[in-house]
Scaffold this active site. Structure first.
Site, PDB file in Angstrom:
ATOM      1  N   SER A 185      59.490   3.033  28.435  1.00  0.00           N
ATOM      2  CA  SER A 185      60.069   4.377  28.413  1.00  0.00           C
ATOM      3  C   SER A 185      60.794   4.625  27.099  1.00  0.00           C
ATOM      4  O   SER A 185      61.516   3.754  26.590  1.00  0.00           O
ATOM      5  CB  SER A 185      61.047   4.554  29.576  1.00  0.00           C
ATOM      6  OG  SER A 185      61.793   5.747  29.433  1.00  0.00           O
ATOM      7  N   CYS A 186      60.654   5.837  26.569  1.00  0.00           N
ATOM      8  CA  CYS A 186      61.407   6.223  25.369  1.00  0.00           C
ATOM      9  C   CYS A 186      62.889   6.329  25.666  1.00  0.00           C
ATOM     10  O   CYS A 186      63.701   6.455  24.750  1.00  0.00           O
ATOM     11  CB  CYS A 186      60.891   7.548  24.814  1.00  0.00           C
ATOM     12  SG  CYS A 186      61.130   8.964  25.928  1.00  0.00           S
ATOM     13  N   SER A 187      63.267   6.290  26.959  1.00  0.00           N
ATOM     14  CA  SER A 187      64.666   6.420  27.356  1.00  0.00           C
ATOM     15  C   SER A 187      65.341   5.082  27.605  1.00  0.00           C
ATOM     16  O   SER A 187      66.509   5.042  27.979  1.00  0.00           O
ATOM     17  CB  SER A 187      64.778   7.286  28.617  1.00  0.00           C
ATOM     18  OG  SER A 187      64.332   8.604  28.373  1.00  0.00           O
ATOM     19  N   SER A 188      64.624   3.972  27.425  1.00  0.00           N
ATOM     20  CA  SER A 188      65.257   2.662  27.554  1.00  0.00           C
ATOM     21  C   SER A 188      66.135   2.387  26.334  1.00  0.00           C
ATOM     22  O   SER A 188      65.789   2.747  25.207  1.00  0.00           O
ATOM     23  CB  SER A 188      64.191   1.565  27.664  1.00  0.00           C
ATOM     24  OG  SER A 188      63.477   1.676  28.867  1.00  0.00           O
ATOM     25  N   HIS A 200      67.498  12.807  20.883  1.00  0.00           N
ATOM     26  CA  HIS A 200      67.080  12.365  22.217  1.00  0.00           C
ATOM     27  C   HIS A 200      68.262  12.250  23.171  1.00  0.00           C
ATOM     28  O   HIS A 200      68.507  13.146  23.983  1.00  0.00           O
ATOM     29  CB  HIS A 200      66.331  11.034  22.105  1.00  0.00           C
ATOM     30  CG  HIS A 200      65.552  10.669  23.331  1.00  0.00           C
ATOM     31  ND1 HIS A 200      66.155  10.274  24.504  1.00  0.00           N
ATOM     32  CD2 HIS A 200      64.220  10.625  23.566  1.00  0.00           C
ATOM     33  CE1 HIS A 200      65.225  10.010  25.405  1.00  0.00           C
ATOM     34  NE2 HIS A 200      64.037  10.223  24.853  1.00  0.00           N
TER      35      HIS A 200
END
Length: 481
Positions: A260-263, A384
């Site tokens: 995930s790009c959110s990790s 982000h």
């Protein structure tokens, strides 16, 4: 005609069409199906959205999709993809439940404005290999909910998973009396030329994945929503509950092998709790690399300045094995921890890693921590989001006021929270807009609102024309008239 039939016909044809003509055929069918679907009413678009949701959520099909995704891409793990497919789709259904997206959706007597929802038409959905089922399903549900048709351009690695998803969707459409042409995809092999042609011929592009695809979307001449690069940092301040913070970071960083790009990619830890936080991370499976081990891993993970695909989306144990770190491999780590002092291309661990490798920075105070995150985002990931583990609400506000981020995630497992979760108020999505900081034209979580136009009817209301003093009085009081 289904995508599979189209592929078979093309494979037996002696005249291979150029991408523009090949894509034009698909777009024409999508446009014809959408023209009828757009006038079918709220109940029909709701049925279509529900059909897609059940196509991916039904347990047996969900498992097939997760297994195919890992087999095809080599990224992540099956159990976490099953959870992702289910939870992200269930959360999206929650956000859309009862939402009116057809016809008159708002009336305001005071302003005299009536808002009418209108479809955008044919949506080109560009999707990544990291989530070859969940991301297409999310975009398809949103698009159908707003009366559109969809053509997916999957990553080459994710093509077969996406094709399997579409076969499940078409089976549900057959049960629901809906046209299969509402949801199509580019046939294999998916080329840049075909993807570019789709972008140019569609009415709207929604792009998630590589920054090359996002840039192509923004320059294709079609209205587009694209997302920025991830490189999440989380700050651990002196007031943080360290065991809780470590457990949440571990859950986030290890989920689906950090695809995930959110990790989290970096933790910025204040000096006063640094040693204790290292111990808390060790308790949840973090293994700190020695300087020599870090140098070896860095030399193998980046080749010619680019992240090596062999390490992407792998478990920490597998990464240690690939790098020949026998001491670390024997410990069966959940995460690999590396200490860093610099930021930028000369310090590749300061960037996005798409793997359970976590970079640690030590800072003297909160102001220094904010400055470190700002430098990280100046290098990669601006717009982000940022994480914070703290009991001081002033620190969350400071991050929101000073950093170039669209989201501040407080005391949560970041990769679950950023894209919406059942314990926060953000909308469910797998695509996060990063605002102008990240080169995007929106800073929301990509959702239903990006998939429709609004027509506004303006009725006359009682006139109220203010005088100058009403609007400029404060200005005149400060500087004179």
């Amino acid at each position: 005609m289904s995508v599979q039939i189209l592929q078979r016909q093309q494979s037996h044809s002696t005249d291979v069409p150029v991408p523009e003509d090949q894509v034009a055929t698909i777009v024409a069918r999508a446009r014809q199906a959408q023209s009828a679907f757009a006038h079918a009413g709220q109940s029909t678009v709701d049925t279509a959205a529900a059909a897609v949701a059940w196509a991916i959520m039904e347990p047996a099909r969900n498992r097939q999709l997760a297994e195919r995704a890992v087999a095809d891409t080599g990224l992540g793990n099956v159990d976490d993809k099953i959870r992702k497919n289910h939870r992200k789709t269930l959360g999206l259904l929650r956000d859309l439940h009862g939402r009116k997206t057809v016809g008159v959706i708002a009336q305001d007597a005071a302003s005299g404005i009536t808002e009418i929802a209108r479809p955008v038409g044919v949506v080109a959905a560009i999707t990544p290999s990291t989530n070859p089922a969940a991301t297409p399903a999310n975009k398809i549900i949103n698009a159908l909910k707003c009366g559109n048709s969809v053509i997916v351009a999957p990553s080459p690695k994710g093509h077969d998973t996406c094709a399997l998803l579409l076969s499940f969707i078409h089976a549900e459409f057959a049960r629901s009396g809906l046209s299969a042409d509402l949801v199509q995809m580019l046939p294999a092999p998916v080329s840049k030329a075909a993807t570019a042609a789709l972008m140019q011929q569609a009415d709207l592009v929604v792009a998630t994945g590589s920054q090359a695809n996002v840039r192509m979307a923004y320059t294709c001449g079609t209205p587009a929503f694209g997302v920025g690069a991830g490189n999440v940092a989380s700050v651990i301040d002196n007031s943080a509950a360290l065991d809780d913070a470590a457990a949440k970071v571990a859950r986030s960083k290890t989920f689906d092998n950090a695809t995930s790009c959110s990790s989290e990619n970096s933790l910025v830890v204040l000096e006063g709790v640094y040693a204790a936080m290292l111990e808390a991370l060790a308790q949840v499976g973090g293994v700190l690399l020695t300087a020599a081990e870090k140098a070896r891993l860095q030399a193998l993970m980046w080749r010619g300045g680019k992240l090596a695909g062999t390490f992407t989306g792998q478990s920490a144990t597998r990464i240690a094995e690939l790098a020949g770190l026998e001491r670390v491999r024997a410990l069966r780590p959940a995460m690999l921890l590396v200490e860093e002092t610099g930021v930028g291309s000369d310090y590749p661990f300061s960037g996005e890693k798409l793997s359970p490798v976590l970079t640690l920075y030590r800072e003297a105070d909160f102001g220094a921590a904010v400055g470190r995150v700002a430098r990280l985002y100046d290098y990669m990931g601006a717009g982000h989001s940022v994480g914070l583990h703290s009991s001081d609400p002033r620190h969350a506000l400071q991050l929101g006021l000073e950093l170039p981020v669209a989201r501040v995630i407080v005391n949560q497992a970041h990769c679950f929270a950023t894209g919406g979760n059942f314990d926060n108020g953000l909308p469910f999505s797998l695509s996060m807009g990063c605002g102008t900081w990240g080169g995007n034209n929106f800073s929301d979580n990509l959702g239903w609102r990006q998939y429709l136009n609004l027509t506004r009817i303006a009725l006359p209301i009682a006139e109220h024309m203010p005088d100058e003093a009403e609007l400029l009085g404060d200005y005149f009081a400060r500087v004179g008239k």
